[in-house]
Design an enzyme around this catalytic site. Structure first.
Site: not given
Length: 844
Positions: A519-520
């Site tokens: 993620d991210e």
């Protein structure tokens, strides 16, 4: 003191300054107008420094954590630099002439974005000499303290929040300040004066077959068929902790496991009478849950249960809890204690977040640097001994926020979880959120290069020196992402996976699911020569997607299920992914998060609902500055909100929930509906730890919300609105009927009575720390004080003339200046609320 600028700061002088310098932080305005360019959203703060003795040296620096980057400083005497992540450095300018005794120096500054809960203002400012010759020291005035009555962390360095401008992020923000009057208007007063018959989580069918109760004073005697004692041992241990031992003369409890029985997986039949308790299941997990139900039915005071007939099975096969041990370390004992409560309430998946930017928490054979350096935060700007002291970490190597799990620790956790029928899902987040690993492998690289071992040094190096890409992650790091185009990156991932799998095998608990994270990621690799070369060989539309596809294939080849966060998995070509994929969908509902859940479920993936606005337990219970927590997705996430969740119908919440600014919102399901027959695998609660520095605070955030999570993951209530594709939901759509709302209220009253009168006393008996609720207060027409707590079972108290007195209905409202709830034995009190509140804002 009397140190001169002309000579270097000594260790004794540094220690004396650190021990005596007074620092106070003031949040002036969370929404100043206008924000200095280039920020569109900012907040205005100031630091006030005072030394009780003179000191005219200028070769010092103060390092402190500020979650969002400071970008403008209005001071001629001091400057503040953003270094990396949340770490900032304050130093004197040439105009600073030294500290005069008891003079106060004010540094006003603007910070990007928003920061509005007190727990977001980090402690443990560090004083160091600018040359880094001396041992740095935490400035004593910036340490937290423990409140004697509530046992909660207090921040004496942070000035009180008394203005509504300290709670809002913009003029459009209608978030209410949840004081006593607000609670009186918006919370339901309990209707039960005792615990009704029942158990948490609610069984599918429950019938009281005779009046009177079954006494367990003589204990219980288990008679097992088709299973071993180890299968139910931990449930029996819980019974013993609650006062019911296993004895030869105890009430017979027959526990039978027979795969041919027509009982769903993990389900059970339960029948109790004065002569015998019978539990039947088709698997060992169901038998274990049946014995946990016996403990759940029991009243602590009388050590008795009702005579009942039950048939039970879970709503979801995946009922999980995510614990972040990376940002701030959670002790092994905390993990074991949490596993025991997960088992008690029939949760069966423990997602352990073991590595992030701020820490690597699992020992990996052959790579000791990961925990020796990556598991320790201290002030060493070269990061040869540790990683930077993010999140108010301070300097102490023995602080609870530092640490890691040895291989033996991890083995113990795996075995303990197995005994509670819980699968451990490890996660070592990559390719973003990987700064601790990157720094550790750089230290390994330097050490081996110094020995002339170039090949070994480069084997697991995770960065490319020629990559000049400039980026900033969500948490404001510029160096936290693995280079996904380097062969060394995949050698590193393979090494970690192999060692992780070996640890599971040695513990006798095979690794079934591995969570990549994914993620991210923050726009890394744009100027990477390795990535440019790779792109010439094959067209890659998403470097993050490419990494996930490669690692997913690696994981699947080992016979392990691949899991990841939904935003990263949105970057992949689903055709290049393994057949079995678990996705944790963490989009917020108020921002059309249902669409992501529907899209990924429609791919045939196993969707685990991980929605921040209802499952992130690092958010505050209430929108009040004193409540701990983050604020970006929810300003108030209490136990009732978790209880009210309808996971099978995500868009329906637009009818009665509001967004993060407390506005109504609409959920349009016309173009992203679930396909017929498609649903979710389960749901998961999340205890992220950026602002949770110790295990006591972690338990405060976890309980009692964990029990509402268990209730919703196990049981589907009659009042839930069935999902119907293609609808548009908002506060006017009316699909959640008045009758269903009434049924929900009745169900809540039953649940909260069981919680307050029966389950919280059990948590107390087992030594768990939980949040004591705040108290609603209002004035009756005759001027007397009306108090209630949404969760019953607590002593209510009023503060009058400097002392706390027990509440009674004849108390004069105007004589009371604060109210609170306390445990019945008065060993601990909850957070007190003043009357009247300094701010009382209620947006309908």
């Amino acid at each position: 003191m009397g140190a001169q600028a002309a000579h270097a700061l000594t260790q004794s002088e540094l220690n004396e300054v650190a021990d005596n310098l007074e620092i106070r932080y003031h949040l002036i305005d969370s929404m100043p107008k206008p924000c200095p360019a280039p920020a569109k959203q900012c907040y205005l703060s100031e630091l006030r420094l005072r030394s009780p003795m003179p000191y005219d040296g200028a070769d010092w620096a103060i390092y402190f954590s500020q979650l969002m980057p400071i970008y403008q400083v209005d001071s001629e005497l001091f400057k503040i630099e953003h270094l990396n992540g949340d770490l900032h450095r304050l130093t004197p300018t040439e105009q600073f002439g030294g500290f005069s005794a008891d003079d106060e120096y004010t540094i006003r500054f603007y910070t990007k974005n928003s920061q509005i809960t007190r727990s977001e203002f980090m402690p443990n400012y560090i004083l160091a000499d600018q040359a880094q010759r001396l041992l740095p020291r935490v400035i004593a005035s910036t340490r937290t303290v423990r409140d004697e009555q509530t046992q909660l962390e207090q921040q004496p360095y942070l000035a009180p929040f008394e203005s509504y401008h300290q709670l809002r992020v913009s003029e459009k923000d209608h978030t209410p300040w949840m004081g006593t009057a607000y609670l009186a208007r918006h919370q339901s007063e309990p209707v039960f004066s005792h615990a009704p018959e029942g158990v948490i989580p609610t069984p599918r069918s429950f019938k009281v077959v005779s009046q009177g109760r079954i006494n367990l004073d003589k204990g219980v005697h288990f008679e097992l068929t088709g299973l071993n004692l180890a299968d139910i041992e931990m449930a029996a241990r819980r019974l013993a902790q609650l006062g019911v031992q296993q004895t030869q003369k105890g009430l017979p409890v027959s526990v039978t496991v027979d795969p041919s029985l027509p009982i769903e997986a993990q389900g059970y039949l339960f029948n109790s009478s004065t002569n015998r308790i019978a539990i039947q299941a088709s698997d060992a997990a169901g038998a274990f849950y049946g014995v946990q139900t016996l403990a759940g039915l029991m009243d602590l005071k009388t050590r008795s249960i009702p005579s009942v007939a039950m048939a039970d099975a879970p709503r979801y096969t995946f009922r999980g809890l995510h614990i972040d041990s990376a940002r701030n370390f959670r002790s092994k004992q905390f993990i074991l204690d949490t596993i025991a409560q997960m088992g008690a309430y029939k949760l069966n998946k423990l997602h352990l977040h073991l590595a992030d930017d701020e820490g690597w928490r699992l020992a990996i054979a052959g790579l000791p640097e990961l925990t020796k350096i990556g598991g320790l935060r201290c002030l060493d700007l070269s990061e040869t001994r540790c990683v930077l002291p993010q999140l108010g970490a301070g300097t102490g190597t023995g602080a609870p926020r530092n640490g890691h799990y040895s291989q033996q620790d991890y083995s113990d956790i795996l075995r303990f979880a197995k005994a509670h029928h819980i699968e451990v899902i490890p996660s070592l987040d990559m390719p973003g959120h990987s700064r601790a690993a990157i720094i550790a492998m750089e230290a390994r690289y330097r050490a081996l290069m110094a020995k002339g071992k170039k090949e070994a040094a480069n084997e697991y190096r995770l960065v490319e020196e020629a990559d000049k890409t400039r980026y900033s992650s969500i948490q404001h790091y510029h160096d936290n992402t693995l280079n996904v185009c380097l062969p060394a990156t995949y050698r590193f991932v393979s090494k970690v996976l192999n060692e992780l799998q070996r640890m599971h095998e040695r513990a006798g608990v095979p690794l079934k699911t591995y969570h990549i994270g994914a993620d991210e990621t923050a726009g890394a690799w744009l100027d990477s020569p390795a990535c440019q070369a790779l792109n010439k060989k094959q067209t890659i539309t998403s470097m993050n997607g490419y990494f996930i596809e490669q690692v997913a294939a690696m994981v699947a080849e080992k016979g392990i299920t691949v899991a990841g966060w939904s935003d990263g998995l949105s970057d992949v070509n689903s055709q290049k992914m393994p057949k079995q994929v678990q996705t944790n969908v963490w989009s917020t509902l108020s921002e059309q998060g249902h669409k992501v859940a529907h899209q990924q479920a429609n791919l045939g993936w196993e969707v685990v609902l991980s929605l921040p606005d209802v499952t992130y337990f690092d958010f505050p219970y209430q929108s009040h500055p004193q409540e701990r927590g983050n604020h970006w997705a929810s300003r108030a996430l209490d136990t009732r909100k978790v209880f009210e969740f309808m996971p099978d119908n995500l868009p329906v919440h637009a009818e009665f929930w509001r967004d993060v600014l407390h506005h109504n919102y609409s959920a349009d399901d016309k173009d992203s509906s679930l396909k017929p027959g498609v649903g979710y695998t389960g749901m998961q609660g999340h205890l992220w730890s950026e602002m949770i520095r110790d295990d006591v605070q972690a338990e405060y955030m976890l309980y009692p919300r964990l029990l509402a999570l268990a209730e919703r993951a196990w049981h589907k209530p009659d009042w839930a609105v069935p999902y119907q594709a293609g609808r548009i939901y908002n506060d006017k759509s009316g699909y959640f009927s008045a009758q269903s709302q009434q049924l929900r209220e009745q169900d809540w009253q039953r649940f909260v009575a069981l919680l307050g009168y029966r389950e919280l006393p059990k948590l107390t008996r087992q030594g768990r720390f939980f949040r004591i609720p705040t108290v609603a207060a209002s004035r009756r027409e005759d001027g007397t004080l009306k108090l209630f707590s949404e969760i019953p079972g607590f002593e209510l108290e009023a503060h009058i003339n400097g002392r706390w007195v027990s509440y009674h209905p004849k108390l004069d409202f105007d004589s009371v200046d604060a109210v609170r709830a306390a445990l019945p034995d008065n060993t601990r009190a909850g957070r007190a609320l003043p009357i009247p509140a300094p701010v009382e804002q209620d947006s309908q």
